[in-house]
Design an enzyme around this catalytic site. Structure first.
Site, PDB file in Angstrom:
ATOM      1  NE  ARG A 157      32.227  28.410  25.998  1.00 59.00           N
ATOM      2  CZ  ARG A 157      31.730  28.882  27.133  1.00 59.00           C
ATOM      3  NH1 ARG A 157      31.130  30.044  27.147  1.00 59.00           N
ATOM      4  NH2 ARG A 157      31.831  28.183  28.237  1.00 59.00           N
ATOM      5  CD  GLU A 206      33.990  34.281  24.838  1.00 56.56           C
ATOM      6  OE1 GLU A 206      32.880  33.690  24.936  1.00 56.56           O
ATOM      7  OE2 GLU A 206      34.590  34.734  25.833  1.00 56.56           O
ATOM      8  CE  LYS A 221      34.153  41.169  40.115  1.00 57.03           C
ATOM      9  NZ  LYS A 221      33.990  40.835  38.710  1.00 57.03           N
TER      10      LYS A 221
HETATM   11  C1  LIG Z   1      33.898  31.951  27.901  1.00 57.11           C
HETATM   12  C2  LIG Z   1      34.612  32.883  28.831  1.00 57.11           C
HETATM   13  N1  LIG Z   1      34.937  34.134  28.405  1.00 57.11           N
HETATM   14  C3  LIG Z   1      35.584  34.967  29.239  1.00 57.11           C
HETATM   15  C4  LIG Z   1      35.907  34.606  30.499  1.00 57.11           C
HETATM   16  C5  LIG Z   1      36.710  35.531  31.395  1.00 57.11           C
HETATM   17  N2  LIG Z   1      35.956  35.899  32.598  1.00 57.11           N
HETATM   18  C6  LIG Z   1      36.175  35.305  33.776  1.00 57.11           C
HETATM   19  S1  LIG Z   1      35.184  35.873  34.970  1.00 57.11           S
HETATM   20  C7  LIG Z   1      34.455  36.959  33.930  1.00 57.11           C
HETATM   21  C8  LIG Z   1      33.387  37.874  34.444  1.00 57.11           C
HETATM   22  C9  LIG Z   1      32.299  37.122  35.049  1.00 57.11           C
HETATM   23  O1  LIG Z   1      31.352  38.001  35.565  1.00 57.11           O
HETATM   24  P1  LIG Z   1      30.265  37.469  36.571  1.00 57.11           P
HETATM   25  O2  LIG Z   1      29.761  36.168  36.102  1.00 57.11           O
HETATM   26  O3  LIG Z   1      29.276  38.538  36.788  1.00 57.11           O
HETATM   27  O4  LIG Z   1      31.091  37.169  37.893  1.00 57.11           O
HETATM   28  P2  LIG Z   1      31.740  38.200  38.933  1.00 57.11           P
HETATM   29  O5  LIG Z   1      33.214  38.080  38.742  1.00 57.11           O
HETATM   30  O6  LIG Z   1      31.232  39.565  38.647  1.00 57.11           O
HETATM   31  O7  LIG Z   1      31.331  37.710  40.257  1.00 57.11           O
HETATM   32  C10 LIG Z   1      34.997  36.871  32.650  1.00 57.11           C
HETATM   33  C11 LIG Z   1      34.622  37.712  31.503  1.00 57.11           C
HETATM   34  C12 LIG Z   1      35.570  33.297  30.896  1.00 57.11           C
HETATM   35  N3  LIG Z   1      35.884  32.821  32.111  1.00 57.11           N
HETATM   36  N4  LIG Z   1      34.931  32.476  30.056  1.00 57.11           N
END
Ligand SMILES: Cc1ncc(C[n+]2csc(CCOP(=O)(O)OP(=O)(O)O)c2C)c(N)n1
Length: 611
Positions: free
Chosen positions: A374, A346, A261
């Protein structure tokens, strides 16, 4: 392609430094996105991005580079896939863990249509912690359809990824025997001339048995997927080789790609969490270039709940992968045993909190309004039905800004306020917020949502500090003929509105409702004292305060003119918070203007009927 990757990185780092946006996640998938577009034919082949915050390179490669200066702005390019924006954006997203389900839906109906194209769901290891992703794996593994899932494993959610799956993926990545065997297999595969399907299948079988010997079968194989990987997600050659190969494979395939990342921008590589979602920043130092907002509602929440937890050891805090966004980082450091990051889960968080409450603890689940959507059934079925003392700290309620439709916190009142036993409060400023948190945790005993907006906790209206009492509103100013009822941050707008009305010769009364549920009975009694009643809320009209007041007026046959200032039945697009409020007539000038129009209109009507 390597030059292109370099150019894209430079473009992202410099453009996002001006627009703000999701930097680190995008820097991590530059090569992966290039390889995907090289090996597949979008939009005929369907690329389905999970969450969609990492789709910037996909947007650049599909003709939208020139619009990037408008990213996340009102009327500009969305920071998430939007099917209305381009035929290459297959599924609109913003919330996580949906891509495998949606991909599977596309794949099985493609088969029903007798069509032939690839469906590729790209999901991060963070998003893989969401139960929905596993529900989809469970179905896809036995669906007898071709579906490619690419697991982009960077060991990060927004913060460090958590849970057993994360450790498992780490083991897969680092199992030395397996990696060694993989290298040998790759060499072998490169040497063997491709002599038709049979040979390929034979090789797959050898690979499978080797994999089995070295790491046993992966959990994904057990689900019915053919697990391939792990592959270095920054090595274009390996990526292209493997993607070309899996394109031809039958059935569900999961390709495990590991990436870094923030790749290519040392500051983001070092602190990927800080560069997950950023405002404009200085490229050299990485420091925010705009004015930093101190004392946001999230900061005040974090500080207050940590203080309260210091005095009451039954307080436990829960987050669904948002420890820093919700302000809980400090709590996590101070009370690690009482802090629970459950991953992007959630629904689980709420049922988990119900269990803790049942055991005499006071769980505080800090969550953005949009993501709490959710967990509707868990709130109703697991918490409210048993009247359990769970505190929902509902952050980012109301208009949120640049993230747009998928993230607006406009619907929480609608989905919470009709559930029996639920109480909902919303603070007008910082002091009232602290009082309400104190009330929710220490005085109250039942399910309660404290709803607060994104941004700085207001320091205004300090003079109004009636103690918070269950179901009681706060009378701010007396007046005649006109009554304005507001709550939360809209109280400030209501005061500005009242000033404008006073300048125009009116004398409006003002009430801070405080409790959206239950509505104060005294407030209801007040309604008949005014010729005009107005409500103001930063939420959709449906199910909020407006409709409750309107229902009381109708049921009690109160003779008053009523008008609600709230959002209509819309998906609110992206843009600056202030601008969006103004766009829907929810700023002080518009509200005052509309009130004067209604009052004057009614007076003209009275005069005409007298004539
Ligand atoms: C249901 C939900 N909860 C929380 C989020 C907030 N959120 C956006 S991106 C993310 C992390 C995602 O991690 P990953 O899928 O590993 O992607 P990366 O950013 O590491 O590439 C979170 C918690 C969301 N988008 N949707």
């Amino acid at each position: 392609m390597e030059i292109l990757a370099q150019q894209i990185r430079e473009f992202l780092i410099s453009t996002i430094s001006e627009t703000g946006g999701h930097l680190a996640s995008n820097l991590g998938v530059v090569e992966l996105t290039i390889a995907l577009h090289y090996c597949f034919n979008s939009p005929q082949d369907k690329l389905v991005w999970d969450v969609g915050h990492q789709s910037y390179i996909h947007k650049i490669l599909t003709g939208r580079r020139s619009q990037f200066h408008t990213l996340r702005k009102f009327g500009g390019l969305s920071g998430f896939p939007k099917s209305g924006e381009s035929p290459h954006d297959i599924i609109d997203t913003g919330h996580s863990s949906t891509s495998i389900s949606a991909g599977l839906g596309l794949a099985v109906t493609r088969d029903l249509n007798g069509e032939n194209y690839s469906v590729i769901s790209i999901i991060g290891d963070g998003s893989m912690t969401g139960g929905l992703a596993f529900e989809a794996l469970n179905c896809a593994g036995r669906a007898d359809t071709n579906l490619i899932v690419i697991l982009n494993d960077n060991q990060m959610s927004i913060s460090e990824n958590v849970g057993a799956l994360s450790s498992y993926l780490n083991n897969l990545r680092t199992a030395p025997g397996y990696l060694g065997a993989k290298a040998d297999i790759t060499k072998l595969l490169n040497k063997v001339p491709v002599v038709g399907e049979k040979a390929v299948r034979a090789i797959e079988r050898i690979k499978d048995s080797l994999k089995y010997m070295v790491v046993n079968r992966t959990v994904f194989d057990e689900y019915g997927f053919n697990y391939i990987g792990p592959v270095d997600g920054h090595n274009l050659e390996s990526l292209i080789n493997v993607l070309k190969r899996i394109k031809k494979m039958k059935g569900p395939v999961l390709l495990h790609v590991y990436t870094k990342k923030g790749k290519g921008y040392s500051l983001a590589e070092k602190s990927p969490e800080d560069f997950h979602g950023v405002g404009p920043y200085d490229i050299e130092s990485g420091e925010p270039s705009g004015t930093k907002i101190w004392n946001t509602y999230s900061d005040v929440f974090g500080k207050t709940i940590t203080e309260l937890a210091g005095k009451n050891e039954k307080i436990v805090a829960v987050t669904a992968a948002m420890p820093s966004g919700t302000g809980l980082s400090h709590f996590a450091q101070k009370f690690p045993k009482r802090f629970f990051d459950v991953g992007i889960a959630e629904a689980h968080a709420v049922s988990f909190a119900a269990g803790m409450a049942k055991n005499g603890f006071i769980p505080v689940f800090a969550v953005y309004s949009t993501f709490l959507q959710r967990a509707y059934d868990q709130i109703l079925h697991d918490v409210c039905l048993q009247n359990l003392h769970v505190v929902f700290a509902v952050d980012r309620a109301g208009v949120v800004g640049g993230d747009g439709e998928t993230h607006q916190g406009l619907y929480d009142l609608a989905y919470l306020s009709h559930i029996p036993n639920m109480t909902i409060v919303s603070p007008k400023n910082r002091t009232e917020f602290i009082d309400m948190l104190n009330f929710a945790v220490n005085t109250f005993n039942g399910p309660i949502a404290v709803r607060y907006p994104r941004g700085a906790a207001s320091n205004k209206l300090k003079g109004f500090k009636t103690p918070v009492e269950y179901g009681k509103c706060e009378k701010l100013t007396g007046g005649e003929k006109i009554l304005i009822i507001a709550f939360g941050e809209m109280v400030e707008t209501a005061i500005e509105t009242a000033e404008k009305l006073t300048e125009a010769g009116h004398n409006p009364a003002l009430i801070n409702a405080r409790f959206v549920k239950p509505l104060d009975i005294d407030l209801i009694d007040e309604l008949s004292n005014y010729e005009f009643v107005f409500t103001m809320e930063n939420a959709v009209k449906t199910g909020g305060l407006s409709q409750k007041v309107a229902a009381e007026i109708a049921e009690r046959k109160i003779d008053t003119v009523f008008y609600a200032f709230a959002f209509p039945d819309v998906f609110l697009r992206q843009g600056d918070q202030t601008r969006l409020l103004a766009e829907y007539g929810l700023d002080a000038a518009s509200v005052a203007g509309k009130i004067m129009e209604i009052v004057q209109g009614a007076q003209v009507e009275i005069m005409e009927s007298a004539e």
